[in-house]
Write an enzyme that holds these catalytic residues in place. Structure first.
Site, mmCIF file in Angstrom:
data_model
loop_
_atom_site.group_PDB
_atom_site.id
_atom_site.type_symbol
_atom_site.label_atom_id
_atom_site.label_comp_id
_atom_site.label_asym_id
_atom_site.label_seq_id
_atom_site.Cartn_x
_atom_site.Cartn_y
_atom_site.Cartn_z
ATOM 1 N N GLU A 279 0.842 -1.195 0.000
ATOM 2 C CA GLU A 279 0.000 0.000 0.000
ATOM 3 C C GLU A 279 0.877 1.245 0.000
ATOM 4 O O GLU A 279 1.705 1.437 0.902
ATOM 5 C CB GLU A 279 -0.928 0.001 1.218
ATOM 6 C CG GLU A 279 -1.817 1.208 1.319
ATOM 7 C CD GLU A 279 -2.585 1.481 0.034
ATOM 8 O OE1 GLU A 279 -2.458 2.602 -0.510
ATOM 9 O OE2 GLU A 279 -3.306 0.574 -0.433
ATOM 10 N N ASP B 270 -6.502 2.521 -8.727
ATOM 11 C CA ASP B 270 -6.873 3.869 -9.180
ATOM 12 C C ASP B 270 -6.946 3.874 -10.705
ATOM 13 O O ASP B 270 -5.963 3.563 -11.383
ATOM 14 C CB ASP B 270 -5.822 4.861 -8.693
ATOM 15 C CG ASP B 270 -6.258 6.316 -8.872
ATOM 16 O OD1 ASP B 270 -7.055 6.596 -9.801
ATOM 17 O OD2 ASP B 270 -5.795 7.163 -8.092
ATOM 18 N N LYS C 287 -8.562 10.583 -16.344
ATOM 19 C CA LYS C 287 -8.216 11.383 -17.518
ATOM 20 C C LYS C 287 -7.268 10.615 -18.433
ATOM 21 O O LYS C 287 -6.319 9.984 -17.970
ATOM 22 C CB LYS C 287 -7.570 12.696 -17.084
ATOM 23 C CG LYS C 287 -8.518 13.614 -16.318
ATOM 24 C CD LYS C 287 -7.842 14.922 -15.937
ATOM 25 C CE LYS C 287 -8.805 15.820 -15.175
ATOM 26 N NZ LYS C 287 -8.166 17.097 -14.783
ATOM 27 N N ASP D 237 -14.257 -1.815 -11.134
ATOM 28 C CA ASP D 237 -15.602 -1.382 -11.493
ATOM 29 C C ASP D 237 -15.585 -0.556 -12.775
ATOM 30 O O ASP D 237 -16.637 -0.111 -13.242
ATOM 31 C CB ASP D 237 -16.213 -0.543 -10.360
ATOM 32 C CG ASP D 237 -15.388 0.700 -10.062
ATOM 33 O OD1 ASP D 237 -14.165 0.568 -9.859
ATOM 34 O OD2 ASP D 237 -15.955 1.809 -10.027
ATOM 35 N N THR E 145 -13.196 -6.502 -0.905
ATOM 36 C CA THR E 145 -12.588 -5.279 -0.381
ATOM 37 C C THR E 145 -13.693 -4.338 0.086
ATOM 38 O O THR E 145 -14.868 -4.500 -0.272
ATOM 39 C CB THR E 145 -11.751 -4.535 -1.446
ATOM 40 O OG1 THR E 145 -12.634 -3.940 -2.406
ATOM 41 C CG2 THR E 145 -10.778 -5.471 -2.151
ATOM 42 N N PHE F 127 -13.965 -1.351 -0.957
ATOM 43 C CA PHE F 127 -14.397 -0.632 -2.147
ATOM 44 C C PHE F 127 -15.433 -1.442 -2.921
ATOM 45 O O PHE F 127 -16.385 -0.877 -3.469
ATOM 46 C CB PHE F 127 -13.196 -0.326 -3.043
ATOM 47 C CG PHE F 127 -13.474 0.691 -4.110
ATOM 48 C CD1 PHE F 127 -13.411 2.040 -3.840
ATOM 49 C CD2 PHE F 127 -13.809 0.295 -5.400
ATOM 50 C CE1 PHE F 127 -13.680 2.984 -4.832
ATOM 51 C CE2 PHE F 127 -14.075 1.211 -6.390
ATOM 52 C CZ PHE F 127 -14.001 2.569 -6.096
ATOM 53 N N GLU F 128 -15.255 -2.760 -2.972
ATOM 54 C CA GLU F 128 -16.261 -3.598 -3.632
ATOM 55 C C GLU F 128 -17.604 -3.456 -2.933
ATOM 56 O O GLU F 128 -18.648 -3.342 -3.586
ATOM 57 C CB GLU F 128 -15.842 -5.064 -3.639
ATOM 58 C CG GLU F 128 -16.822 -5.934 -4.437
ATOM 59 C CD GLU F 128 -16.891 -7.381 -3.991
ATOM 60 O OE1 GLU F 128 -17.602 -8.154 -4.663
ATOM 61 O OE2 GLU F 128 -16.276 -7.729 -2.975
#
Length: 209
Positions: free
Chosen positions: A64, A114, A118, A150, A187, A189-190
């Site tokens: 991390e 991440d 852009k 995702d 996770t 985030f999931e």
């Protein structure tokens, strides 16, 4: 911006790249010769926590770059007394290049990196052809790469990279399971994205050297 280097209170559960002076000796690092699993971008450590508890015959190292998140994950592991799980603070790309020996890893997991939305920032994404080469060198024969995101466009780019990596064979897509409780996700985030109704794209590849 990275937080300052942590104090020694979380060792051995949290170390940084600055603490290392030679490639990992996994047997010495974990105190056994069990297979080693890497979690690239471990975040708050939900995968590390759940997987290390369910698989005591494997060792887990989360990487991390955000020290604050890494220390948070390590604190959770320390409180649970998980001797088979550790967190390394720092850039995973440096870790692969300098500290992970060839053919020493059984699995690499990359969950929701991440996306750098852009287009001009896409070169900053962790998953590139160079990163695939790093994984190929690090994995043992028969080792696995797990990738979830995702972002459909990011998944298609990674799938294209893996399709051109001749030593990898794509496996059956991992199934989406109904969670039994709030911590029953791969996770954090999931959990967030599924609760918001997002589709999760999942990929699994096996290395055949």
């Amino acid at each position: 911006m990275l937080c300052s280097k942590p104090s020694k209170d979380l060792k051995p559960y949290f170390r940084t790249l600055e603490d290392l002076d030679s490639p990992f000796d996994w047997t010495a690092f974990f105190g056994n010769d069990h297979p080693v699993v890497l979690d690239v971008g471990a975040g708050r450590g939900l995968f590390l926590f759940n997987a290390s508890g369910a698989n005591l015959d494997k060792n887990f190292l989360g990487m991390e770059i955000d020290y604050r998140e890494g220390r948070r994950a390590a604190t959770r592991l320390m409180k649970a007394e998980r001797p088979n799980a550790r967190v390394l603070g720092g850039d995973a790309r440096i870790a692969f290049d300098k500290f992970i020996s060839d053919s020493s890893i059984s699995e690499v997991h990359v969950y929701f990196p991440d996306p750098w939305w852009k287009k001009r920032h896409h070169k900053r994404r962790i998953f590139t052809d160079v990163f695939v080469t790093r994984i190929t060198k690090a994995l043992k024969n028969g080792g696995e790469l797990h990738f979830w995101t995702d972002v459909e466009e990011y998944f298609e780019r990674v799938k294209n990279l893996m399709d051109h990596a001749s030593q990898f064979i794509q496996q059956e897509t991992p199934q989406e399971c109904l969670p039994e409780h709030d911590m029953d996700y791969q996770t954090s985030f999931e959990r967030k994205k599924r609760n918001e109704g997002w589709k999760i794209h999942r990929g699994l590849w096996k290395l055949q050297k």
